[in-house]
Design a protein around this motif. Structure first.
Motif, PDB file in Angstrom:
ATOM      1  N   ALA A   3      11.201 -10.742  -4.891  1.00 31.46           N
ATOM      2  CA  ALA A   3      10.493  -9.551  -4.413  1.00 31.46           C
ATOM      3  C   ALA A   3       9.020  -9.618  -4.795  1.00 31.46           C
ATOM      4  O   ALA A   3       8.135  -9.314  -3.982  1.00 31.46           O
ATOM      5  N   GLU A   4       8.748 -10.011  -6.036  1.00 31.46           N
ATOM      6  CA  GLU A   4       7.351 -10.116  -6.464  1.00 31.46           C
ATOM      7  C   GLU A   4       6.606 -11.175  -5.665  1.00 31.46           C
ATOM      8  O   GLU A   4       5.445 -10.983  -5.266  1.00 31.46           O
ATOM      9  N   ALA A   5       7.273 -12.305  -5.387  1.00 32.91           N
ATOM     10  CA  ALA A   5       6.637 -13.364  -4.595  1.00 32.91           C
ATOM     11  C   ALA A   5       6.362 -12.895  -3.165  1.00 32.91           C
ATOM     12  O   ALA A   5       5.311 -13.203  -2.598  1.00 32.91           O
ATOM     13  N   ARG A   6       7.297 -12.150  -2.588  1.00 32.35           N
ATOM     14  CA  ARG A   6       7.071 -11.627  -1.238  1.00 32.35           C
ATOM     15  C   ARG A   6       5.898 -10.652  -1.211  1.00 32.35           C
ATOM     16  O   ARG A   6       5.074 -10.679  -0.296  1.00 32.35           O
ATOM     17  N   GLY A   7       5.848  -9.773  -2.192  1.00 30.71           N
ATOM     18  CA  GLY A   7       4.746  -8.829  -2.237  1.00 30.71           C
ATOM     19  C   GLY A   7       3.405  -9.514  -2.451  1.00 30.71           C
ATOM     20  O   GLY A   7       2.389  -9.119  -1.870  1.00 30.71           O
ATOM     21  N   ARG A   8       3.412 -10.560  -3.264  1.00 30.65           N
ATOM     22  CA  ARG A   8       2.166 -11.259  -3.590  1.00 30.65           C
ATOM     23  C   ARG A   8       1.682 -12.136  -2.429  1.00 30.65           C
ATOM     24  O   ARG A   8       0.501 -12.157  -2.092  1.00 30.65           O
ATOM     25  N   ASP A   9       2.609 -12.856  -1.808  1.00 33.23           N
ATOM     26  CA  ASP A   9       2.232 -13.862  -0.811  1.00 33.23           C
ATOM     27  C   ASP A   9       2.591 -13.473   0.611  1.00 33.23           C
ATOM     28  O   ASP A   9       2.463 -14.297   1.523  1.00 33.23           O
ATOM     29  N   GLY A  10       3.086 -12.246   0.798  1.00 34.36           N
ATOM     30  CA  GLY A  10       3.473 -11.840   2.141  1.00 34.36           C
ATOM     31  C   GLY A  10       4.689 -12.581   2.658  1.00 34.36           C
ATOM     32  O   GLY A  10       4.808 -12.843   3.856  1.00 34.36           O
ATOM     33  N   GLY A  11       5.611 -12.940   1.737  1.00 36.90           N
ATOM     34  CA  GLY A  11       6.843 -13.599   2.184  1.00 36.90           C
ATOM     35  C   GLY A  11       6.718 -15.101   2.233  1.00 36.90           C
ATOM     36  O   GLY A  11       7.377 -15.762   3.032  1.00 36.90           O
ATOM     37  N   GLU A  12       5.848 -15.693   1.414  1.00 33.87           N
ATOM     38  CA  GLU A  12       5.669 -17.138   1.388  1.00 33.87           C
ATOM     39  C   GLU A  12       7.013 -17.810   1.106  1.00 33.87           C
ATOM     40  O   GLU A  12       7.672 -17.541   0.110  1.00 33.87           O
ATOM     41  N   ALA A  17       6.123  -3.942  -4.513  1.00 37.49           N
ATOM     42  CA  ALA A  17       4.855  -3.272  -4.798  1.00 37.49           C
ATOM     43  C   ALA A  17       4.123  -3.952  -5.947  1.00 37.49           C
ATOM     44  O   ALA A  17       2.888  -4.054  -5.950  1.00 37.49           O
ATOM     45  N   PHE A  18       4.868  -4.439  -6.936  1.00 36.09           N
ATOM     46  CA  PHE A  18       4.276  -5.157  -8.063  1.00 36.09           C
ATOM     47  C   PHE A  18       3.582  -6.426  -7.582  1.00 36.09           C
ATOM     48  O   PHE A  18       2.475  -6.768  -8.030  1.00 36.09           O
ATOM     49  N   GLY A  19       4.221  -7.142  -6.662  1.00 32.62           N
ATOM     50  CA  GLY A  19       3.604  -8.342  -6.102  1.00 32.62           C
ATOM     51  C   GLY A  19       2.321  -8.036  -5.348  1.00 32.62           C
ATOM     52  O   GLY A  19       1.388  -8.840  -5.347  1.00 32.62           O
ATOM     53  N   ARG A  20       2.256  -6.871  -4.705  1.00 30.90           N
ATOM     54  CA  ARG A  20       1.041  -6.458  -3.991  1.00 30.90           C
ATOM     55  C   ARG A  20      -0.017  -5.905  -4.936  1.00 30.90           C
ATOM     56  O   ARG A  20      -1.111  -5.575  -4.499  1.00 30.90           O
ATOM     57  N   ARG A  21       0.325  -5.756  -6.220  1.00 26.05           N
ATOM     58  CA  ARG A  21      -0.530  -5.129  -7.225  1.00 26.05           C
ATOM     59  C   ARG A  21      -0.865  -3.697  -6.837  1.00 26.05           C
ATOM     60  O   ARG A  21      -1.983  -3.217  -7.053  1.00 26.05           O
ATOM     61  N   SER A  22       0.106  -3.018  -6.251  1.00 23.48           N
ATOM     62  CA  SER A  22      -0.088  -1.636  -5.812  1.00 23.48           C
ATOM     63  C   SER A  22       0.509  -0.693  -6.859  1.00 23.48           C
ATOM     64  O   SER A  22       1.731  -0.485  -6.895  1.00 23.48           O
ATOM     65  N   ALA A  23      -0.339  -0.128  -7.704  1.00 24.81           N
ATOM     66  CA  ALA A  23       0.144   0.782  -8.741  1.00 24.81           C
ATOM     67  C   ALA A  23       0.792   2.012  -8.131  1.00 24.81           C
ATOM     68  O   ALA A  23       1.830   2.483  -8.603  1.00 24.81           O
ATOM     69  N   ALA A  24       0.174   2.549  -7.063  1.00 32.88           N
ATOM     70  CA  ALA A  24       0.747   3.726  -6.412  1.00 32.88           C
ATOM     71  C   ALA A  24       2.091   3.397  -5.787  1.00 32.88           C
ATOM     72  O   ALA A  24       3.037   4.191  -5.850  1.00 32.88           O
TER      73      ALA A  24
END
Length: 467
Positions: free
Chosen positions: A90-99, A318-325
């Motif tokens: 999940a974190e990798a998907r949020g960070r890389d857009g599903g890399e 959300a954590f992967g996107r660095r989205s605190a909200a």
């Protein structure tokens, strides 16, 4: 990666705030629904085996209960490692857009972890009979449990591999196929158990039920792997491509994140196992009443447990996107769902405890007359801790989405074994409250753990993103 403001928060989403909350609610419900049903289906496998073993007689049921206790303690340890697949993907998907490479490598590391721990655990389970005899179990019972385990143990590896695949599909927000595999395994397990165990079929007794469990676990894994290979919408991930390749760096990350999860699960499972052993010292009525209350609590727990698994994924994205909200929104939605459901469960248990007891015991039987008032009291305790139990489960899932596992491990160990067990033992034996004291320890431990986990979540999400 979205732009961050000076406090570490992401730039404000363009959609209206109420739509963001509704979107999160819909996503959490869509993901948690199948996960809850998977939990119920897997709980149904355990229940079906228990019923069939009971039909073989009290001796086989008692021996299998000893074996299951050892098996599931080790299985929970393995789950800690496979449980890292979902938050990492999940974190990798949020960070890389599903890399796709990160998704595939993470699942591969989860499969290797499941394999590496299965070997020593299965080797240990092979000697269950002598181990049980060494701790003082009756020789005949220990021997029967050991013979049963030498069949059942072969379910460990495929079961853990299934959990790794299930975690990957959950993180990809595609849990439906894991649900299909779990539902398909249930009738297969029952049909095979009836045919293999009883005289009308092969007449293998306990070994037949153990073999049916092994075949069902292998069937679930094979069906899910076939789907993963054949589903066109999963092709771009090539989830099982190069599964034999060894990735030591990622495997170390899985163990670093997963070992605290395993310890947390063992702390909670050990609490309930110790309570069951202690309850047996206060007579058959209290033990039977405890079994009824625990079964009701376990059934209710399947829902927040599924929501917790969904929370791990939604928070991880959300954590992967660095989205605190986004992190806070995902966590609060999951926590609200668990709180609402478990409050409803608690009110139901308070309102109709005798009727709930009647689902498990024939209240017309004179032999059960002594059990009913104790069961009603224990169900009242279960209602008291229901909300805390749901909250602590979802809070753990939320924190795992942030890949925060070490501090929650110490919270669980301290709350359950530093407070719950000593308090329960002191009230049960020291103050003479017997089983009522044990349940008081349950409640105290769960309330403290739930409170501390929520405070941990608030601290990590109050300002800049953790990690």
């Amino acid at each position: 990666m979205p732009a961050l403001d000076l406090a570490g928060h992401p730039a404000r989403d363009r959609a209206p705030l109420h739509r963001l909350w509704l979107r999160e609610l819909r996503a959490t419900l869509a993901l948690s629904g199948p996960l809850v049903l998977i939990n119920l289906a897997q709980h149904g496998l355990i229940l079906a085996d228990t019923v069939m073993l009971g039909r073989l007689g009290a001796g086989p049921l008692a021996a299998a209960t000893l074996a299951h206790g050892l098996y599931f303690i080790l299985f929970i340890a393995g789950l800690g490692l496979t449980g890292t697949v979902a938050p990492l993907i999940a974190e990798a998907r949020g960070r890389d857009g599903g890399e796709t490479d990160a998704v595939r490598r993470t699942l591969r590391a989860g499969i290797w972890a499941a394999t590496l721990v299965s070997v020593p655990m299965m080797a240990l389970l092979w000697f269950s009979g002598p181990l049980l005899a060494a701790i003082g179990e009756p020789p005949a019972l220990a021997e029967a449990a050991g013979a049963y385990m030498r069949v059942l143990q072969w379910a460990m590896w495929p079961a853990l591999l299934f959990m790794a695949l299930r975690g990957a599909l959950a993180a990809l927000e595609r849990p439906g196929w894991a649900l299909v595999a779990s539902l398909a395994a249930l009738p297969l397990n029952i049909a095979l158990g009836l045919w293999l165990a009883f005289p009308a079929g092969r007449g293998l007794g306990m070994a037949g039920i153990g073999l049916a469990t092994v075949v069902s676990a292998a069937f679930s894994l094979a069906l899910l792997a076939t789907v993963v290979l054949g589903d066109r919408r999963l092709h771009r991930y090539r989830l099982l491509h190069g599964v034999w390749r060894f990735d030591p760096a990622l495997l170390r990350r899985v163990f670093r994140l997963g070992l605290p999860i395993a310890a947390t699960g063992l702390a909670e499972a050990g609490l309930f196992e110790a309570a069951a052993l202690g309850m047996g010292l206060f007579g058959a009525s209290q033990l039977a009443a405890h079994a009824v209350a625990i079964q009701i609590a376990a059934f209710c727990f399947m829902v927040p447990n599924g929501v917790a698994q969904a929370a791990t994924v939604r928070v991880g994205l959300a954590f992967g996107r660095r989205s605190a909200a986004g992190v806070r929104r995902a966590g609060l939605v999951a926590l609200g769902l668990a709180f609402a459901f478990m409050t409803l469960c608690a009110l139901t248990q308070f309102a109709i405890p005798a009727a709930l007891t009647g689902l498990f015991l024939d209240l017309g039987e004179a032999a059960n007359a002594a059990v009913l008032p104790v069961a009603v009291a224990f169900i009242g305790f279960a209602a008291l801790f229901a909300v805390a139990d749901g909250v602590q489960s979802v809070a753990l899932g939320m924190l795992r989405g942030l890949q925060d596992t070490r501090v929650p491990m110490w919270i669980a160990i301290g709350g359950y074994w530093g407070l719950g067990v000593p308090l329960g033992a002191g009230l049960a034996w020291g103050a003479g409250y017997e089983g009522y004291g044990i349940w008081t320890g349950f409640c105290a431990g769960l309330f403290v753990v739930a409170t501390l986990l929520v405070l941990r979540w608030r601290r990590l999400t109050a300002g800049a993103m953790p990690g």
